[in-house]
Design an enzyme around this catalytic site. Structure first.
Site, PDB file in Angstrom:
ATOM      1  N   GLY A  65      42.070 -40.785  36.655  1.00 42.30           N
ATOM      2  CA  GLY A  65      41.996 -42.233  36.747  1.00 42.30           C
ATOM      3  C   GLY A  65      40.723 -42.609  37.481  1.00 42.30           C
ATOM      4  O   GLY A  65      39.785 -41.812  37.557  1.00 42.30           O
ATOM      5  N   GLY A 115      27.275 -30.750  33.936  1.00 42.39           N
ATOM      6  CA  GLY A 115      27.302 -31.932  34.792  1.00 42.39           C
ATOM      7  C   GLY A 115      27.655 -31.569  36.211  1.00 42.39           C
ATOM      8  O   GLY A 115      28.300 -32.352  36.925  1.00 42.39           O
ATOM      9  N   GLY A 116      27.245 -30.378  36.642  1.00 41.14           N
ATOM     10  CA  GLY A 116      27.672 -29.861  37.946  1.00 41.14           C
ATOM     11  C   GLY A 116      26.843 -30.324  39.124  1.00 41.14           C
ATOM     12  O   GLY A 116      27.138 -29.964  40.260  1.00 41.14           O
ATOM     13  N   GLY A 117      25.814 -31.131  38.879  1.00 38.81           N
ATOM     14  CA  GLY A 117      24.930 -31.517  39.964  1.00 38.81           C
ATOM     15  C   GLY A 117      25.403 -32.673  40.809  1.00 38.81           C
ATOM     16  O   GLY A 117      24.978 -32.833  41.957  1.00 38.81           O
ATOM     17  N   TYR A 149      42.167 -43.306  29.329  1.00 43.37           N
ATOM     18  CA  TYR A 149      42.112 -44.132  28.116  1.00 43.37           C
ATOM     19  C   TYR A 149      41.763 -43.329  26.868  1.00 43.37           C
ATOM     20  O   TYR A 149      41.684 -43.891  25.782  1.00 43.37           O
ATOM     21  CB  TYR A 149      41.192 -45.341  28.298  1.00 43.37           C
ATOM     22  CG  TYR A 149      39.740 -45.048  28.612  1.00 43.37           C
ATOM     23  CD1 TYR A 149      38.878 -44.531  27.649  1.00 43.37           C
ATOM     24  CD2 TYR A 149      39.224 -45.332  29.872  1.00 43.37           C
ATOM     25  CE1 TYR A 149      37.551 -44.285  27.931  1.00 43.37           C
ATOM     26  CE2 TYR A 149      37.894 -45.096  30.162  1.00 43.37           C
ATOM     27  CZ  TYR A 149      37.055 -44.564  29.184  1.00 43.37           C
ATOM     28  OH  TYR A 149      35.733 -44.328  29.471  1.00 43.37           O
TER      29      TYR A 149
END
Length: 335
Positions: free
Chosen positions: A241, A66-68, A199
């Site tokens: 958060g 998910g580095g993009g 959460y």
């Protein structure tokens, strides 16, 4: 409560309540102190410059899923600036290539783009094969790929549940286990990091697949911290958060109506930023944190504890109401 019902008295009667000025003070027993004239956020300024010394990750390889975009892009930028040769992975190769080029121009260090669908073990294997062939086994592995959306749980389909849990929990497991097994065989250590959420600890309605999957990721990392430390691997987790990124907020706050309420319940008085997460991530993945493993670190401006405290909503009580309540409390006789 009788106390609260009496707070509904008119402003006129409030002003005529009998109380003594001695009830107020600046000591530890004071019920009320003057509110700061500045906004809360003014006391907690942003500082997003790279925290660690230049060259901290020189000659090290970092693999970020998910580095993009979003947090992944922020963490990649920080690691690259500190000398790491970064490899970023996600499904959208065009986005990855654009990000890789942008970061490389900014930091002067090569960033590689590798297409990978973390939900598919075959795709994960192919991406890791590509990683190893191009730059070698990684020293840093950041599991950041995620998926989420808000929905009443009674409206969730089996496919909706599977989509989120496949990305978040299974995807993290596939990446971690594939790379971990190769590291064990090569007798090479590494620092692993996962990005979850506050959460994951408390649970949350309306994001049940995400809450369940993120909790699973935390259990995975705590378990491997205990089991694979003997192989030279560390495993840590950051629970961010609210951080306003396009991907997250477009699915979790599509109308923008919740942003204000988020800020109101954060004691620091503002949302977090990708740069702040990136600095903590860089530390946890560096040799400066070589004695940190199995840790789950909450970074949320105090939001979690603000929501958890039974009486924290009293921050909304006005000065006049505090004065009246103190008089009422002091006049109470008996148990």
């Amino acid at each position: 409560m009788v106390l609260w019902s009496r707070l509904t008295c008119s402003y006129k009667s409030l002003r005529t309540c009998s109380f003594n000025a001695r009830f107020f003070g600046t000591g530890t027993k004071a019920l009320w102190q003057k509110s700061p004239s500045l906004s809360q956020a003014a006391f907690f300024p942003l500082s997003e410059g790279v925290m660690l010394p230049a060259g901290t990750f020189k000659n090290k390889v970092a693999f970020i899923t998910g580095g993009g975009t979003g947090l992944g892009k922020g963490m990649t930028t920080a690691l690259s600036a500190l000398g790491a040769e970064c490899v970023i992975a996600s499904r959208k190769l065009d986005v990855l290539k654009q990000t890789a080029e942008e970061i490389s121009q900014q930091t002067g260090n090569k960033v590689h783009a590798v297409q990978c669908d973390v939900r598919d073990p075959a795709s994960v294997k192919a991406a890791v094969d590509h990683l190893v062939t191009d730059v070698g086994l990684p020293d840093v592995v950041i599991n950041n790929a995620a998926g989420n959306f808000i929905s009443p749980s009674e409206k969730l389909s089996a496919n909706a549940w599977r989509t989120i849990t496949d990305i978040v929990l299974n995807g993290t497991a596939y990446i971690t286990l594939d790379i971990g097994k190769r590291l064990i065989k090569a007798e090479k250590g590494a620092a692993f990091l996962a990005i979850t959420t506050i959460y994951a600890e408390s649970g949350s309605g309306f994001v049940v697949p995400s809450a369940s999957a993120k909790a699973g990721v935390e259990a995975l990392f705590k378990s491997l911290a205990a089991e694979w430390g003997r192989y030279g691997m560390r495993f840590n987790v950051i629970q961010p958060g609210p951080i306003k990124t396009k991907g997250a907020f477009s699915r979790l706050d599509p109308t923008g109506m919740f942003e204000k309420s988020m800020i109101e319940r954060i004691p620091v008085g503002r949302l977090g930023t990708p740069g702040e997460i990136a600095n903590l991530a860089a530390y946890l993945c560096s040799d400066y944190a070589s004695w940190v493993s199995g840790a789950i670190i909450r970074m949320d401006g105090g939001e979690y504890v603000s929501m958890a405290g039974e009486f924290n909503s009293l921050s909304k009580v006005t000065q006049e109401q505090w004065a009246m309540m103190e008089a009422m409390i002091r006049s109470t006789k008996g148990s």
